[in-house]
Write an enzyme that holds these catalytic residues in place. Structure first.
Site, mmCIF file in Angstrom:
data_model
loop_
_atom_site.group_PDB
_atom_site.id
_atom_site.type_symbol
_atom_site.label_atom_id
_atom_site.label_comp_id
_atom_site.label_asym_id
_atom_site.label_seq_id
_atom_site.Cartn_x
_atom_site.Cartn_y
_atom_site.Cartn_z
ATOM 1 N N CYS A 98 0.794 -1.227 0.000
ATOM 2 C CA CYS A 98 0.000 0.000 0.000
ATOM 3 C C CYS A 98 0.831 1.284 0.000
ATOM 4 O O CYS A 98 0.308 2.355 -0.296
ATOM 5 C CB CYS A 98 -0.941 0.001 1.208
ATOM 6 N N HIS A 135 11.880 1.068 7.158
ATOM 7 C CA HIS A 135 11.621 -0.338 6.873
ATOM 8 C C HIS A 135 11.984 -1.174 8.103
ATOM 9 O O HIS A 135 13.103 -1.099 8.595
ATOM 10 C CB HIS A 135 12.470 -0.781 5.680
ATOM 11 N N HIS A 171 -2.548 19.593 7.226
ATOM 12 C CA HIS A 171 -3.421 18.531 6.722
ATOM 13 C C HIS A 171 -2.709 17.185 6.805
ATOM 14 O O HIS A 171 -1.483 17.110 6.692
ATOM 15 C CB HIS A 171 -3.819 18.815 5.272
ATOM 16 N N HIS A 221 -3.191 6.808 5.177
ATOM 17 C CA HIS A 221 -3.597 5.729 4.276
ATOM 18 C C HIS A 221 -4.909 5.103 4.758
ATOM 19 O O HIS A 221 -4.995 4.630 5.894
ATOM 20 C CB HIS A 221 -2.501 4.665 4.230
ATOM 21 N N HIS A 232 -14.732 4.889 3.438
ATOM 22 C CA HIS A 232 -16.155 4.623 3.302
ATOM 23 C C HIS A 232 -16.589 4.677 1.835
ATOM 24 O O HIS A 232 -17.317 3.795 1.362
ATOM 25 C CB HIS A 232 -16.949 5.649 4.115
ATOM 26 N N ASN A 276 -10.321 0.454 0.634
ATOM 27 C CA ASN A 276 -8.860 0.429 0.626
ATOM 28 C C ASN A 276 -8.419 0.111 -0.794
ATOM 29 O O ASN A 276 -8.490 -1.031 -1.239
ATOM 30 C CB ASN A 276 -8.339 -0.625 1.611
#
Length: 458
Positions: A168, A247, A334, A338, A367, A371
């Site tokens: 992602c 990572h 802002h 994810h 919503h 995803n």
């Protein structure tokens, strides 16, 4: 001529050379966003609550307990009724996907966003110098990036990159790659395409940890146009300030908490374990330790350091500064979190001290669109733009997390007030600010219990 004079005469040209080189490299590190496009599927591709229930009932491997678990998960997922599903699943062919299904799904998302991107910016495909396509679970030959080059007949010297297996957070990784490539090429144009193929990877087994992906992941994606050309600065909507990548894949639990695999019966899917939350927190913490000092004002950093030191002295080292957090809003306005799931959004918001207003874009993006993997951040950005929240000079933090386990984040500066049309245009009015959004799955399935399951399952 003495040695000091000779050294001086040699040093000055060298110093001038290195300063000039540094200035040129700094100029080439600039990265402007000219435009972005998010995919919006057709109405017949919407995966509403009734279709979800039908898909669940088609899975003959599920017993009553698994069926009940899946419906309960949908109820609490934070997903709405207008997300988009892959065609082969909607047509009832999730158990036998073909290569053509995968290619068709990718073509529809990638070419739709690119067509709109070229049309709205007036940029020709022949002007593109760098192309990066990231799709984690699908790597055909020729690559999807090559498929784009062929479709738009791009130049033979276009620098083409196809990324897979990055999960992602691949979109921010792609942005980082483009920024680094900009250092070697002046006045370049680059495109980043971020999406995921859902159809061929629909899980048809009964392992609960692998069934979760069917409840969250949906069809979607984005294309982003970037440049380091200073003559295009006035057309840019945002400027990249910094990218930081962390990572934690050396940790076995973090590495395996989000992984593609087969279950005991041979059904391929995506496993999400209970260690996912800890891995995400660990990766995000490591990332922000590097990123935040680059974007928050010195005054806030000093306040945090002094307050933490004082608390350690008064309450001991074991407190670890608990309850004292950096005020991110002193340097950032802002937050694009994810939209991986309700728990991820709320957990990140709580740990960062964000308000409901701050996490609302991510919650509503989940919503409305679900995803959408690496493309998800851009739907969150689109929500902010549709709500006219983004003003010139504001700073925006993108927070992405993905398999590996990784946290890859970046900060953008808004170059002009943004309020253009995008994938949210026809649905944004259905999301009033700070309003509770209806949960159709809760209304239709929350009443289900063991007594009614037998009747529903039949």
């Amino acid at each position: 001529m003495d040695l000091l004079t000779v050294a001086y005469l040699l040093l000055v040209p060298c110093l001038v050379f290195f300063i000039a080189r540094w200035v040129l490299e700094w100029r080439n590190q600039r990265c402007y966003m000219l435009h972005y496009e998010c995919y919006k599927g057709k109405d017949e591709m919407k995966l509403n609550s009734e279709k979800c229930a039908q898909i669940v009932q088609r899975n003959k491997n599920l017993g009553l307990e698994e069926y009940r678990f899946l419906l309960r998960t949908m109820v609490s997922s934070g997903i709405g009724e207008e997300t988009y599903g892959p065609r082969n699943v909607l047509e009832g062919r999730e158990e036998s996907p073909t290569l053509l299904d995968a290619l068709s799904e990718m073509d529809e998302i990638i070419f739709d966003t690119l067509d709109n991107l070229f049309a709205k910016t007036g940029v020709s495909p022949s002007e593109i110098d760098i192309l990066v396509v990231n799709v984690s679970l699908f790597a055909p030959v020729p690559s999807l990036a090559c498929r784009v080059v062929n479709r738009y007949k791009m130049r033979e010297d276009v620098k083409c990159y196809n990324l897979s297996g990055l999960g992602c957070s691949a979109s921010v990784i792609s942005i980082d790659l483009v920024q680094r490539l900009f250092r070697t090429r002046k006045n370049a144009l680059a495109i980043v395409v971020s999406t995921e193929t859902m159809g061929p990877h629909w899980y048809c087994g009964k392992d609960r940890s692998m069934m979760l992906s069917n409840c969250l992941f949906r069809a979607g994606g984005s294309s982003v146009l970037l440049t380091n050309d200073p003559t295009r600065k006035d057309k840019a909507i945002m400027k990249l300030k910094t990218v930081v990548r962390a990572h934690v894949g050396s940790d076995d639990e973090a590495y395996s908490c989000c992984i593609q695999m087969e279950d005991k019966e041979g059904y391929q899917g995506f496993l999400l374990t209970k260690y996912l939350k800890n891995a995400a927190a660990k990766a995000l913490t490591k990332n922000l330790r590097v990123l935040l000092p680059k974007v928050l004002p010195m005054k806030e950093l000093l306040r945090y350091a002094i307050a933490r030191r004082l608390k350690k002295k008064t309450k001991g080292e074991s407190s670890g500064g608990t309850g004292i957090g950096l005020n991110l809003k002193t340097g950032l306005q802002h937050f694009c979190i994810h939209p991986g799931g309700r728990a991820i959004i709320e957990g990140a918001g709580k740990s960062l001290g964000l308000s409901e207003y701050d996490i609302e874009p991510s919650r509503n993006a989940l919503h409305r669109f679900g995803n959408t993997s690496s493309g998800g951040l851009w739907y969150v950005l689109g929500y902010m733009e549709a709500k006219k929240r983004l003003k010139k000079g504001d700073k925006l933090l993108m927070i992405s997390m993905g398999a590996g386990f990784e946290s890859n984040n970046c900060v953008w500066e808004i170059m002009k007030d943004l309020e253009g049309g995008n994938a949210w245009t026809d649905s944004i009015d259905g999301y009033p600010e700070m309003a509770k959004i209806p949960n159709p799955f809760k209304e239709k399935f929350d009443w289900i219990n063991d007594d009614t399951l037998s009747f529903v399952r039949i």
